[in-house]
Every structure is written in structure tokens, then in C-alpha cells.
Enzyme design. Structure first.
Site, PDB file in Angstrom:
ATOM      1  CB  CYS A   2     -18.389  24.377 -30.008  1.00  0.00           C
ATOM      2  SG  CYS A   2     -19.260  24.368 -28.456  1.00  0.00           S
ATOM      3  NE  ARG A  27     -18.210  21.566 -35.429  1.00  0.00           N
ATOM      4  CZ  ARG A  27     -17.184  20.724 -35.458  1.00  0.00           C
ATOM      5  NH1 ARG A  27     -16.801  20.205 -36.604  1.00  0.00           N
ATOM      6  NH2 ARG A  27     -16.552  20.398 -34.365  1.00  0.00           N
ATOM      7  CD1 TRP A  74     -25.043  21.603 -27.504  1.00  0.00           C
ATOM      8  CD2 TRP A  74     -25.885  21.774 -29.565  1.00  0.00           C
ATOM      9  NE1 TRP A  74     -26.216  20.910 -27.532  1.00  0.00           N
ATOM     10  CE2 TRP A  74     -26.762  20.988 -28.772  1.00  0.00           C
ATOM     11  CE3 TRP A  74     -26.209  22.021 -30.898  1.00  0.00           C
ATOM     12  CZ2 TRP A  74     -27.935  20.445 -29.273  1.00  0.00           C
ATOM     13  CZ3 TRP A  74     -27.384  21.469 -31.388  1.00  0.00           C
ATOM     14  CH2 TRP A  74     -28.231  20.691 -30.577  1.00  0.00           C
ATOM     15  CG  ASN A  98     -15.566  22.072 -29.754  1.00  0.00           C
ATOM     16  OD1 ASN A  98     -16.441  21.656 -29.006  1.00  0.00           O
ATOM     17  ND2 ASN A  98     -15.364  21.585 -30.957  1.00  0.00           N
ATOM     18  N   GLY A  99     -15.477  21.861 -26.264  1.00  0.00           N
ATOM     19  CA  GLY A  99     -15.193  20.718 -25.399  1.00  0.00           C
ATOM     20  C   GLY A  99     -15.532  21.007 -23.954  1.00  0.00           C
ATOM     21  CD  GLU A 486     -27.924  -0.286 -32.079  1.00  0.00           C
ATOM     22  OE1 GLU A 486     -28.514  -1.301 -32.472  1.00  0.00           O
ATOM     23  OE2 GLU A 486     -27.430   0.550 -32.868  1.00  0.00           O
ATOM     24  CE  LYS A 490     -24.835   0.133 -35.292  1.00  0.00           C
ATOM     25  NZ  LYS A 490     -26.198   0.020 -35.088  1.00  0.00           N
ATOM     26  CD  GLU A 493     -24.578  -2.926 -38.064  1.00  0.00           C
ATOM     27  OE1 GLU A 493     -25.165  -3.252 -39.097  1.00  0.00           O
ATOM     28  OE2 GLU A 493     -25.060  -2.137 -37.242  1.00  0.00           O
ATOM     29  CG  HIS A 509     -29.969 -18.416 -16.091  1.00  0.00           C
ATOM     30  ND1 HIS A 509     -30.460 -19.324 -15.190  1.00  0.00           N
ATOM     31  CD2 HIS A 509     -30.222 -17.191 -15.571  1.00  0.00           C
ATOM     32  CE1 HIS A 509     -31.013 -18.678 -14.178  1.00  0.00           C
ATOM     33  NE2 HIS A 509     -30.877 -17.383 -14.382  1.00  0.00           N
ATOM     34  CE  LYS A 608     -28.928   3.818 -43.292  1.00  0.00           C
ATOM     35  NZ  LYS A 608     -28.549   3.502 -41.895  1.00  0.00           N
TER      36      LYS A 608
END
Ligand code: M6R
Length: 613
Positions: A2, A27, A74, A98-99, A486, A490, A493, A509, A608
Site C-alpha cells: 500500500c 509498490r 494492495w 498500510n499493514g 537458498e 543469501k 553471500e 548423518h 550479478k
């Protein structure tokens, strides 16, 4: 996400607010509205759809007041209809929000019992009711807002105006961002500075649980308990690069926050929002021909690198489960240097955000030489991989600038979910009812991602507490296993901390030996078909003194009890869980790296696009 704009001053509020809302369009939103004073009352104009629909409605509207608020919504609680659009009005109070108000159901019941007429399905309208109830007693907007805050739980920002106070605007933030813009005899409130740059370069950034009262040209800021605070005014000196970040501190953060919108964009070409059917659209082959190809394909092979490879791992689960086709996955740097057995009826896929990754491109060429049909999924159109593939799919995430891939990953998962459903449908292994249920769940994902993003303050708080761990073991089962990998990537890196992603069942194991109170176990434990098994793995870790950060579904008391830190995700269909679980992992790595003082957008030693081997 929002967007909020509020204005008090001599200019035409309609113009200021509309212009601000336009700047917040990036947004993502699905309805918009304004409430502006006219003849002593805030006139509300709202419209579902794009801002142009609101502009049309406002074309012939005039306002004689100098105070107004506007909003792009939104949808989270309730569909994107005019009634659910903001501002909400109750007894002279107009409010934008918003929220998420977590305890909205309790508040709603109490309000209904007390005779309140609730018009929308939103949690936001309830806040307007509470303020309206309170302002009757206090006759003071600021006090009314302050008094109701203890009744609200969640992560939210609000701005309220009151017909009886035509020169006053009150705002509160606890979660989603809110800035105050300072002008010559005028003041603004907005979700980010981008909305106000045409009017001012002077801003006050509100921190969580601060209230601002803007009265005439006096701006006062208080704690939620009413203690005055002196805030620093920041003068913004924008350079073009910063403007591209659209008010976010980093491209990565902006890209994380774009995900509700980018996931919706990835879904759009392949799903029918009315019938809840999947219709995969590829370039290079018509839908019917592609469906025939899927029917004939005996084996599927996906090759990619890094984050794109983890997305391929999710696709293996999905396609094997839904379409019952065997799927081989490989990292491109390995694939190209062994002797892969590639049979004629294998469909070969490469996944690459950049479309330029050298190893992935080499793998594509190898498969092409062997005479296989090549399907690609890229973000960058006309990149080398995109050009060389026979059949093309797109992530449609928009440019991804942060070196750490974020929105491209969730868009990839989204497109791969659609591909899996299409495959199952073409092969006849998908019940109509299941197709509808899963497409509906995917279409609801952007709003659920929005909910997860609204909890960023909790992810930030948790990240602060992770600094002193020696290392991280990310664990999950089934669809959560690749997400664990993943998450670990993150962390590595961005925060340069040792992190490993593991299948939770593999702990005994080997990795169990690593566990002590300096090794954080990040356990992905959503309520899905793997829940009980994952929960047992968590107990194993706990029994050995491991400190567990669990990511679960809703108020899972058992999981909470067993965990050092507990982060709740909204209840979702299993096909959507990987999307939701990804967000906290991205945000925690981001916040931790930022706190450690690292370059979040350009981590050391990384690029990138990896165009060399
Ligand atoms: O552009 P690609 O998707 O082919 O890139 C693959 C990897 O280089 C990329 O995902 C990399 O692992 C990112 N740094 C992950 O955040």
C-alpha cells in the site's frame, strides 16, 4: 504494497495527493482513493483498479479545503473493491492504513456487539471505528489515536484526519515505513520520500511506535505513550542512482519489497483469474503444440546455477508430484563436464535470471548439439540464453540490480508452479478441482507476500540477535529443502557467515555433530505434509543443545515452545509455502549484512551476471 500520502497546506490537495500516489505506483496496488476536505467535511472518492480510474472520477471534483489523505491499496483483508478501498470513513474520521491488524477479528466482534455498522471487509475500517469512538470522548484527534494504540496488534502505519479539526493530520507507524515531509507552511506524510520529492527535500523518518501530530504548520512527534521526541530533519540530496532505488536504502531491499508485484506479474500470462485455470503461454511454440510436447516428453532435465538451481530443485518436487514425469536437475558447471545421458524424448530447460551465465549457456549448447528441444526461463529478454532457446518463458520481474537474487527467485518459483500445473493438466494427472484450488492459491500469493513483508520489523529484530552465532544450518524437508539452501546462500553471500542448507532428515548423518549453542539451526517447518517429520528433526537438534529459529505457520504453540526464535507465516496452500518462506530468509540476511556494515547490493567477490566460467 500500500502507498500513503497526506497533505496539509496551501496547495490544491487533490493535485499533491494524486501526484504522490503516482510516485508510489511502483509498490503495486489494486485500488486507490482520497478523502479531501470540502465545505468542512472530508469528501471521499475511491475506485478499484489503476490510478487512472480514480483520476477519472476526480476530474470534475473540486475541493475548497487544504487537508487531505490518499492511498493506493494492495488488497490483503477483502477483495480490491471500491468499498474496501481507502480512505475509510466513520463519523467524521477518515483513515488510510498500510499493514496488518492481527487481532482484527476480536476488534470486529467487539465493535459489532457495540452496534457499529461495518461496511467493508478490511481490518483498516475497524481502526477508523476505534478512533471515531475515542474522539467522541477526547474531542482531540491526536489523543484519540494515542488512546486506541494499545488495542491494536500487528505491523501497521496509519494516517487519520477529522472533520472537526480541519487543520490537523495525525499519523502513527509501527512497521511499514512512513515519512513526514516539511515544506514552507505545509506538511506531508507519505510511505516514502519518492512521493514528495517534487515538493520538498526535507524529511523526518518516523521510527516504529512514533506518532506525529501536524497542526497548521506545527509538526510534533511523540512516543506511543505521549512523550515528546525531538527528531532529526534529514535533507535529501538525491543522485540519479538513489532515485532508481525509489527511496529504499538498497536495490536489494527494493527488490525484496517488489515481490508481491513481481509474483503477480509472473502469474498473469499463465493463469485465468476468473476461471482459476492454468494456460501456460510460451514464446516460440503455441499453447496446443506445447501441451502436446509435454504429453510426449518422457524425461525433463533442468540445468542452472546458484539461486536459479534451487528454484529448479523446487520444480523437481512439483513436476514429479503433479505430472509424474522424472526430472533430473544439475548445476551447469557439473553438467557440462560430465557425459550426461540425454535421450531424444527429454525436454531440456535452462533457468537464468540474466540469461548470460556462462556455464548455463554452455549446458544449453551441449543439449542443443544433442538434438534436444530447449526451453528457457529468463528474466532478461533477448539475452543470449533467451535468444538461443527454442521455447521461451519469462520471469517478468523487471530489472534485478542487487547481486543477490531475490525477486527473480520468487518469480521463477511462480512460473515453475504454473509449468508443473500445465504439465499435469496436459498429461491428465490433475483433477479439475485441484487445478482450481492451486491456481486460486497462487493468485492469492501476492497478498500473502504483502502480509509477510509487513512483518519486516520482526525479521530485523531477529537478525540483530543472530550476529553472534558461529554458523547457520538451514534445514527443511520436501519443498522447504531447496528454500533452506537458498536461505543459506543469501546468508553466505550477504553476511559472509558460514551457512549450510540441508535436508532436515540428513542431520543425523553428520551435521548433528556441529550442533552447539553457537550454531543456529534455521528450521523451515510450515504446516505441510512434511511437518511432523521436520518437527522431529527439530527436537533432535534441540535435544543436543541447538538453538532453533523456526519458521512456521501461524500461532504454532508447539513449535514456538521448542524454538529459541519463532517467526510465523500465514497459512497457505503447500504450493505457496516456498514463496512465503523465502521472504524472511532474504530479509534476515539483508538486515544482518547491513548491520555488519557490508555492501548489501554488491557483496565482495560476486557479480550479478557470471559470464565467465
Ligand atoms: O543469472 P542467473 O540466474 O543465471 O545467475 C545464477 C547465479 O549466478 C545467481 O543466482 C547467484 O547465485 C546469485 N548471486 C544468487 O543470489
Amino acid at each position: 504494497m500500500c502507498g500513503i500520502v497526506g497533505y496539509l497546506g496551501p496547495l490544491n490537495p487533490k493535485d499533491v495527493i494524486l501526484q504522490g500516489l503516482k510516485k508510489l505506483e511502483y509498490r503495486g496496488y489494486d485500488s486507490a482513493g482520497v478523502a479531501i476536505l470540502h465545505h468542512g467535511k472530508a469528501k471521499q472518492v475511491r475506485a478499484p483498479g489503476k490510478l487512472s480510474a480514480l483520476e477519472d472520477k476526480l476530474k470534475n471534483e473540486t475541493f475548497d479545503g487544504h487537508l487531505g489523505i490518499g492511498h493506493t491499496r494492495w488488497a490483503t483483508h477483502g477483495a480490491p473493491t471500491e468499498t474496501n478501498a481507502h480512505p475509510h470513513q466513520v463519523d467524521g474520521i477518515s483513515l488510510v492504513h498500510n499493514g496488518i491488524i492481527e487481532n482484527y477479528q476480536d476488534i470486529r466482534e467487539t465493535l459489532i456487539k457495540s452496534g457499529a455498522q461495518i461496511l467493508s471487509d478490511t481490518d483498516s475500517e475497524l481502526v477508523a471505528h476505534l478512533i471515531a469512538r475515542e474522539v467522541k470522548k477526547t474531542k482531540n484527534l491526536y489523543l484519540a489515536v494515542e488512546h486506541i494504540l494499545p488495542e491494536l496488534r500487528g505491523a501497521f502505519s496509519i494516517v487519520a484526519i477529522w472533520n472537526e479539526a480541519p487543520d490537523e493530520m495525525v499519523a502513527f507507524k509501527d512497521g511499514p515505513p512512513l515519512v513526514v515531509g516539511i515544506g514552507e507552511k505545509q506538511a506531508f506524510v507519505a510511505s516514502d520520500v519518492q512521493a514528495l520529492l517534487n515538493y520538498t527535500k526535507k524529511f523526518i523518518y518516523l521510527e516504529d511506535r512514533e506518532i506525529v501530530s501536524i497542526k497548521g504548520d506545527k509538526i510534533e512527534i511523540f512516543t506511543a505513550q505521549g512523550a515528546p521526541i525531538i527528531k532529526k530533519v534529514t535533507e535529501i540530496n538525491w543522485n540519479p542512482e538513489m532515485v532508481e532505488k525509489q527511496g529504499f536504502a538498497h536495490f536489494m531491499l527494493k527488490e525484496i519489497y517488489e515481490q508481491p508485484r513481481s509474483v503477480a506479474a509472473a502469474l498473469e500470462p499463465h493463469t485465468n483469474a476468473q476461471t482459476h485455470e492454468v494456460h501456460l503461454k510460451t514464446e516460440g511454440l503455441g499453447s496446443a503444440e506445447f501441451s502436446d510436447l509435454l504429453k510426449k516428453t518422457k524425461r525433463f532435465c533442468i540445468v542452472a546455477c546458484g539461486t536459479s538451481f534451487y528454484a529448479a530443485q523446487v520444480a523437481k518436487y512439483l513436476i514429479e508430484t503433479l505430472a509424474q514425469v522424472p526430472v533430473d536437475i544439475d548445476v551447469a558447471s557439473e553438467f557440462r563436464y560430465r557425459s550426461p545421458v540425454l535421450e531424444k524424448d527429454t525436454l531440456f530447460m535452462t533457468i537464468s535470471q540474466s540469461g548470460e551465465t556462462a556455464d548455463t549457456l554452455a549446458a544449453l549448447r551441449l543439449a542443443k548439439e544433442k538434438g534436444l528441444q530447449i526451453l528457457s526461463l529468463c528474466n532478461v529478454k533477448n539475452s543470449t540464453i533467451d535468444r538461443e532457446a527454442h521455447i521461451k518463458l519469462y520471469m517478468l520481474s523487471g530489472p534485478e540490480i542487487g547481486v543477490a537474487s531475490t525477486k527473480a527467485f520468487t518469480s521463477t518459483l511462480t512460473v515453475l508452479s504454473c509449468l508443473s500445473l500445465q504439465w499435469a493438466k496436459s498429461k491428465g494427472t490433475l483433477l479439475k478441482a485441484d487445478e482450481k484450488e492451486m491456481v486460486q492459491a497462487l493468485l492469492a500469493a501476492p497478498a500473502q507476500l504483502e502480509v509477510v513483508l509487513a512483518y519486516d520489523k520482526y525479521f530485523k529484530e531477529t537478525a540483530q540477535k543472530l550476529k553472534n552465532y558461529r554458523g547457520f544450518l538451514y534445514m527443511g524437508r520436501g519443498l522447504s529443502y531447496p528454500i533452506a539452501m537458498e536461505g543459506a546462500l543469501k546468508m553466505k553471500e550477504l553476511a559472509y557467515l558460514h551457512a549450510e542448507g540441508y535436508a532436515a532428515g540428513e542431520m543425523k548423518h553428520g551435521p548433528l555433530a556441529l550442533i552447539d549453542n553457537r550454531m543456529a539451526i534455521v528450521m523451515l517447518c510450515p504446516k505441510d505434509q512434511w511437518y511432523e517429520k521436520t518437527f522431529s528433526n527439530l527436537e533432535e537438534a534441540k535435544a543436543r543443545g541447538g538453538e532453533v529459529l523456526a519458521l512456521g505457520t501461524g500461532e504454532d504453540e508447539n513449535l514456538k515452545r521448542k524454538s529459541h526464535f519463532y517467526l510465523a507465516l500465514p497459512k497457505a496452500h503447500w504450493i505457496v509455502n516456498p514463496l512465503l518462506s523465502t521472504i524472511p530468509l532474504q530479509l534476515m540476511a539483508y538486515h544482518l549484512a547491513f548491520q555488519l556494515g557490508y555492501d548489501v547490493d554488491q557483496p565482495r567477490n560476486l557479480a550479478k551476471s557470471v559470464t565467465v566460467e
